[in-house]
Write an enzyme that holds these catalytic residues in place. Structure first.
Site, PDB file in Angstrom:
ATOM      1  N   HIS A  18       0.850  -1.195   0.000  1.00 19.29           N
ATOM      2  CA  HIS A  18       0.000   0.000   0.000  1.00 19.29           C
ATOM      3  C   HIS A  18       0.884   1.243   0.000  1.00 19.29           C
ATOM      4  CE1 HIS A  18      -3.964   1.970   1.518  1.00 19.29           C
ATOM      5  NE2 HIS A  18      -3.157   2.919   1.081  1.00 19.29           N
ATOM      6  N   HIS A  68       1.178   4.943  -2.302  1.00 20.52           N
ATOM      7  CA  HIS A  68       0.733   5.821  -3.397  1.00 20.52           C
ATOM      8  C   HIS A  68       1.954   6.531  -3.968  1.00 20.52           C
ATOM      9  CE1 HIS A  68      -3.573   5.634  -2.155  1.00 20.52           C
ATOM     10  NE2 HIS A  68      -3.036   5.429  -0.959  1.00 20.52           N
ATOM     11  N   ASN A  96       2.313   9.479  -5.545  1.00 20.98           N
ATOM     12  CA  ASN A  96       2.465  10.898  -5.191  1.00 20.98           C
ATOM     13  C   ASN A  96       2.942  11.099  -3.759  1.00 20.98           C
ATOM     14  OD1 ASN A  96       1.473  11.426  -7.665  1.00 20.98           O
ATOM     15  ND2 ASN A  96      -0.407  12.434  -6.997  1.00 20.98           N
ATOM     16  N   THR A 147      -3.217   7.041  -9.491  1.00 21.98           N
ATOM     17  CA  THR A 147      -4.446   7.350 -10.232  1.00 21.98           C
ATOM     18  C   THR A 147      -4.066   7.892 -11.605  1.00 21.98           C
ATOM     19  OG1 THR A 147      -5.394   8.075  -8.125  1.00 21.98           O
ATOM     20  CG2 THR A 147      -6.633   8.616 -10.113  1.00 21.98           C
ATOM     21  N   PRO A 148      -4.406   7.188 -12.690  1.00 21.49           N
ATOM     22  CA  PRO A 148      -4.110   7.734 -14.027  1.00 21.49           C
ATOM     23  C   PRO A 148      -4.846   9.059 -14.208  1.00 21.49           C
ATOM     24  CG  PRO A 148      -4.750   5.420 -14.164  1.00 21.49           C
ATOM     25  CD  PRO A 148      -5.052   5.871 -12.764  1.00 21.49           C
ATOM     26  N   GLY A 187      -8.800   8.058  -2.283  1.00 25.29           N
ATOM     27  CA  GLY A 187      -9.170   9.473  -2.351  1.00 25.29           C
ATOM     28  C   GLY A 187      -9.867   9.902  -1.075  1.00 25.29           C
ATOM     29  N   HIS A 197      -9.774   1.256  -0.165  1.00 21.90           N
ATOM     30  CA  HIS A 197      -9.611   2.047   1.055  1.00 21.90           C
ATOM     31  C   HIS A 197     -10.934   1.956   1.798  1.00 21.90           C
ATOM     32  CE1 HIS A 197      -5.996   3.570  -0.737  1.00 21.90           C
ATOM     33  NE2 HIS A 197      -5.743   4.340   0.311  1.00 21.90           N
ATOM     34  N   GLU A 222     -12.083   4.572   6.433  1.00 26.21           N
ATOM     35  CA  GLU A 222     -11.167   5.621   6.924  1.00 26.21           C
ATOM     36  C   GLU A 222     -11.939   6.590   7.814  1.00 26.21           C
ATOM     37  OE1 GLU A 222      -7.829   7.013   4.154  1.00 26.21           O
ATOM     38  OE2 GLU A 222      -9.401   6.357   2.790  1.00 26.21           O
ATOM     39  N   ASP A 233       1.668   3.601   3.179  1.00 27.17           N
ATOM     40  CA  ASP A 233       0.649   4.491   2.617  1.00 27.17           C
ATOM     41  C   ASP A 233       1.322   5.605   1.817  1.00 27.17           C
ATOM     42  OD1 ASP A 233      -1.894   5.284   2.017  1.00 27.17           O
ATOM     43  OD2 ASP A 233      -2.346   6.198   3.953  1.00 27.17           O
TER      44      ASP A 233
HETATM   45 ZN   LIG Z   1      -3.793   4.932   0.955  1.00 24.98          ZN
END
Ligand SMILES: [Zn+2]
Length: 366
Positions: A16, A18, A20, A101-102, A200, A227, A230, A305
């Site tokens: 997990h 991302h 970015n 995410t494209p 997101g 996800h 959360e 994350d």
């Molecule tokens: Zn995440």
């Protein structure tokens, strides 16, 4: 060997992460400076946030805005991908499932396809810099065998790192856009894409919007990780479980009834300790559901994350688990190794990972 250093030395699996949120601070600072000079942003507004260790939630949101601007440039996307892989490799991560995410940005000439091409170009660039391809006749298999290089602390590392990709559906997206991402994932299966993620802002978007795309992915045989919980939202958690995801991430606000379902279906949980504390999902790490899941032998994997955003590393997450929950070296090693069974890559990769852990066990376990 001290436990902190030992947590760095053992092979680890990251499920997990991302793209970015894993950007190096030094790169963010450099790129923000350029944007500041061009007048796109006010550099001073973000500089103190980038250089800060242990950011607050509002400060994290400031960085989200910056990521958004940076990832409209193909060259930047390739660069950050390459660096993120190098950083995980330096932590002795031997398998990385990187999610992104494209993005589509017509004004910048970016399509979801061209965005993903930039990501894949970044992965290929890693080979030529300080890692060699293990299987040089297959340029689409990102099994990278690094030459013995020194990491930032001067320690030598020789592990292979397997890279696979997850395409994320952002909760802001429309049904059509989410469907496009699933179709793209299918097209890029041979380029290392192994599954779909839903992520997101958890307060944004309606579950109904994503159902067609997630069901489409299921029909195409693409595994799902969602996800999940959360924020408290029991109805959505129930709907998520109805779709039978292959894994879930976070699982911070789950009611007892849903825990029963998750446990009986043995759905692996991606545990992100630092992230959950920083985003204020729980008061203290001592209250984390890790303890209950670990004690009930539920499948789980420690993950970062966003190692850039939350100033952590996967080695640090293992150290945190060891020091907070009193796990010994044997338990930590077993925890790291158990994640092999939850990767979305094929059996051949799993077998290679088992061999890596077996060799490491002989070397690192007393
Ligand atoms: Zn995440």
């Amino acid at each position: 060997m001290e436990i902190r250093e030992w947590c760095h030395e053992i092979p680890k699996i990251e499920l997990h992460a991302h793209l970015n949120g894993s950007i190096r601070d030094s790169t963010l600072l450099e790129l923000a400076k350029v944007l500041g000079e061009k007048g796109v942003i006010v550099f001073e507004d973000v500089a103190h946030v980038i250089t800060k260790n242990g950011r607050s939630l509002p400060e994290c949101f400031k960085l989200f805005d910056l990521y958004h601007i940076l990832t409209t440039d193909h060259g930047t996307v390739s660069r950050i991908t390459k660096e993120v892989v190098e950083d995980f490799a330096a932590e002795n991560v031997v398998y990385l499932e990187l999610r992104t995410t494209p993005k589509k940005n017509e004004a910048k000439g970016m399509t979801k396809q061209s965005y993903m091409k930039a990501v894949i170009d970044g992965l290929r660039a890693v080979d030529t810099v300080d890692v060699a391809l293990a299987n040089s006749d297959s340029s689409t298999d990102y099994c990278l065998e690094p030459l013995p290089i020194n990491d930032t602390q001067g320690r030598i590392r020789r592990n292979k790192i397997y890279i696979r990709l997850l395409l994320s559906i952002d909760r802001r997206e429309t049904t059509a856009s989410a469907m496009e991402t699933v179709d793209l994932a299918m097209e890029l299966k041979d380029a290392g894409v192994v599954g779909i993620d839903l992520s997101g802002n958890p307060v944004v978007g309606e579950w109904q919007t994503f159902i067609p795309a997630l069901k489409h992915a299921k029909q195409l045989g693409l595994p799902l990780t969602l996800h999940c919980a959360e924020i408290p939202n029991q109805k959505e958690v129930q709907a998520m479980l109805d779709i039978h995801p292959e894994r879930i991430g976070h699982a911070c606000f789950i009611e007892e009834e849903e825990w029963r379902r998750i446990k009986s279906a043995k759905i692996p949980v991606e545990i992100c300790l630092t992230s959950n504390v920083r985003t204020e999902r729980l008061h203290s790490i001592d209250d984390h559901h890790f303890v209950d899941l670990y004690n009930s032998k539920h499948p789980l994997a420690l993950c970062t994350d966003d190692c850039g955003l939350f100033s952590t590393t996967l080695s640090n997450e293992y150290y945190l688990a060891a020091s907070t929950f009193g796990l010994d070296k044997g338990q930590i090693f077993q925890l790291a190794r158990s994640a092999i069974e939850f990767v979305f890559a094929d059996n051949e990769v799993k077998e290679a990972l088992r061999n890596i852990f077996e060799a490491a066990e002989r070397k690192l376990m007393p």
